[in-house]
Scaffold this motif. Sequence first.
Motif, PDB file in Angstrom:
ATOM      1  N   ILE A   1       0.810  -1.213   0.000  1.00 31.00           N
ATOM      2  CA  ILE A   1       0.000   0.000   0.000  1.00 31.00           C
ATOM      3  C   ILE A   1       0.842   1.261   0.000  1.00 31.00           C
ATOM      4  O   ILE A   1       0.495   2.251  -0.672  1.00 31.00           O
TER       5      ILE A   1
ATOM      6  N   ASP B   1     -17.454  -3.666   4.287  1.00 31.93           N
ATOM      7  CA  ASP B   1     -16.581  -2.537   3.952  1.00 31.93           C
ATOM      8  C   ASP B   1     -17.466  -1.339   3.629  1.00 31.93           C
ATOM      9  O   ASP B   1     -17.556  -0.897   2.484  1.00 31.93           O
TER      10      ASP B   1
ATOM     11  N   ASP C   1      -8.633   3.567   8.675  1.00 32.48           N
ATOM     12  CA  ASP C   1      -7.302   3.008   8.458  1.00 32.48           C
ATOM     13  C   ASP C   1      -7.373   2.044   7.289  1.00 32.48           C
ATOM     14  O   ASP C   1      -8.418   1.917   6.641  1.00 32.48           O
ATOM     15  N   ILE C   2      -6.276   1.370   6.984  1.00 33.36           N
ATOM     16  CA  ILE C   2      -6.275   0.475   5.840  1.00 33.36           C
ATOM     17  C   ILE C   2      -7.002  -0.815   6.205  1.00 33.36           C
ATOM     18  O   ILE C   2      -7.018  -1.253   7.346  1.00 33.36           O
TER      19      ILE C   2
ATOM     20  N   THR D   1      -8.839  -0.804  -0.194  1.00 30.34           N
ATOM     21  CA  THR D   1      -7.561  -0.285   0.305  1.00 30.34           C
ATOM     22  C   THR D   1      -6.538  -0.094  -0.806  1.00 30.34           C
ATOM     23  O   THR D   1      -5.732   0.843  -0.767  1.00 30.34           O
TER      24      THR D   1
ATOM     25  N   THR E   1      -6.078   3.286  -2.232  1.00 28.21           N
ATOM     26  CA  THR E   1      -5.235   4.216  -1.481  1.00 28.21           C
ATOM     27  C   THR E   1      -3.806   4.195  -2.010  1.00 28.21           C
ATOM     28  O   THR E   1      -3.149   5.240  -2.107  1.00 28.21           O
TER      29      THR E   1
END
Length: 468
Positions: free
Chosen positions: A109, A172, A410-411, A416, A419
């Motif tokens: 990430i 999610d 947060d991740i 994700t 990001t």
Amino acid sequence: MSQALPVSPLAPLTAALRRALPVLPVVAVIALLGLPVAPDTEGGANLADAMSGLAVVCCAVRLVRARRRPLSRTAAVVLGLPVVGIAIAAAGAASPGAGITGLARYLQIFVLVPAAVLLSVRDRHDFRLLAWSFVGLALWQGAVGVRQYVTGTGATYMGEDIRAVGTFGPTDVMGMATVVAFGLVCAVALALGSLTPRQRTAALVCVPALLLPLALSFSRGAWIATVVACGAQLVLAGLRRAVKVGAAVAAAGVILVGGFGIGTVMLQERIDSITQVTDAPDQSVVDRYTMWAAAVDMWRDHPLTGVGLKAFPDQRDGHASLALSSGSDIGGAGSAYRKQPLLSPHNMYLLVLSEQGLIGLLALVGGWGALLVCALSGLARVRRTPSGLDCALVGCGLLVWQLFDFVYADIGGPSTVLTAVVFGLVAWWALMDPASPVSSSSVSGSSVSGSSVSGSSVSGSPEEAAAR
């Protein structure tokens, strides 16, 4: 006299695909996030994650074949800085499996995928292609989310299946909100800075279209981050534009929410809950602040290196107060009702602080701060000429959004990987674009391919050349 050969009608499309070939794997990562997530699944790699790995491999092969230095010293330091804290925290993980898993995820990430995106984008044409890809994904997810709200097939919210979550499902709930917010930030930037009337008009149409699904996501963190990011974009583009666009957005909001009564009561309650931190907070706010306190308590026990990667869930109960609930209720959108355990503080800064300590937090945030400074510096340079203002606003807006959203998230989850693409786009604008302060001296001729200054970047109509 020789006779000219007939030109195939598909020739322009073929040429465009050939030209965009290096960045197409990144476009594929964004596109794959439009696929539905299997119901009742949590975490784990998905097709977009696999495609991001393929994008890294393709980038590495291209660099080996080109035999050139991939990054400037500045870019290498900024992108490589998080590795220090991540490696130390991985070594201090509770188990080798947790350390390896956490190391791979953080490197994906914050290091590998951003570097691959940075090296795949060759010029502002590629940059705009990715920005429009964000907008396209946001429109698709937003359309699915609005349909969920209208038909009552969304995630469960206050006893009703009306929460817009797109294709990400109730596990999610921030996924669709994140995607739509990214698309909205890109659309605002393209509307404010684009020189071509066609792109500017298309972006202006997309902005109000994305406001509705963002509202129906009921995501307070995404709302706050979007308001801050878009407000920053308006100010950076000029106060006169800020007043005009702000008035248009306010009018659109009044029409959608006030005029049509879309989600008025629930939206108002959700908005009011943002300020109800001490008076009458709901259980989700209580849980969030309880986990924040637990993260700080973990850091106090291990101030420099933290408790180790992936260790927050195991350490949570030993540091959290009794106010923490057993989990959040999720259901709807094709999933059965159940309790979802709270396994992270929902604050990226506190998650890094608790698991990686001060070393990890300073390394990660230090890299983000350097990106922000370089991105703003590049924006100041393009303000002297109209060319590139849209790219500058995209880069700055996305970074501001992400930095503010990390206060509330947060991740984790299928979205994700997006990001990582965002940090890669921001890094390209801050470190590789010709307007950036480091590109002209340390990157030219090595990190940026010749297409950014060759005829391919200035070909086409005079209007398109000026836009680039």
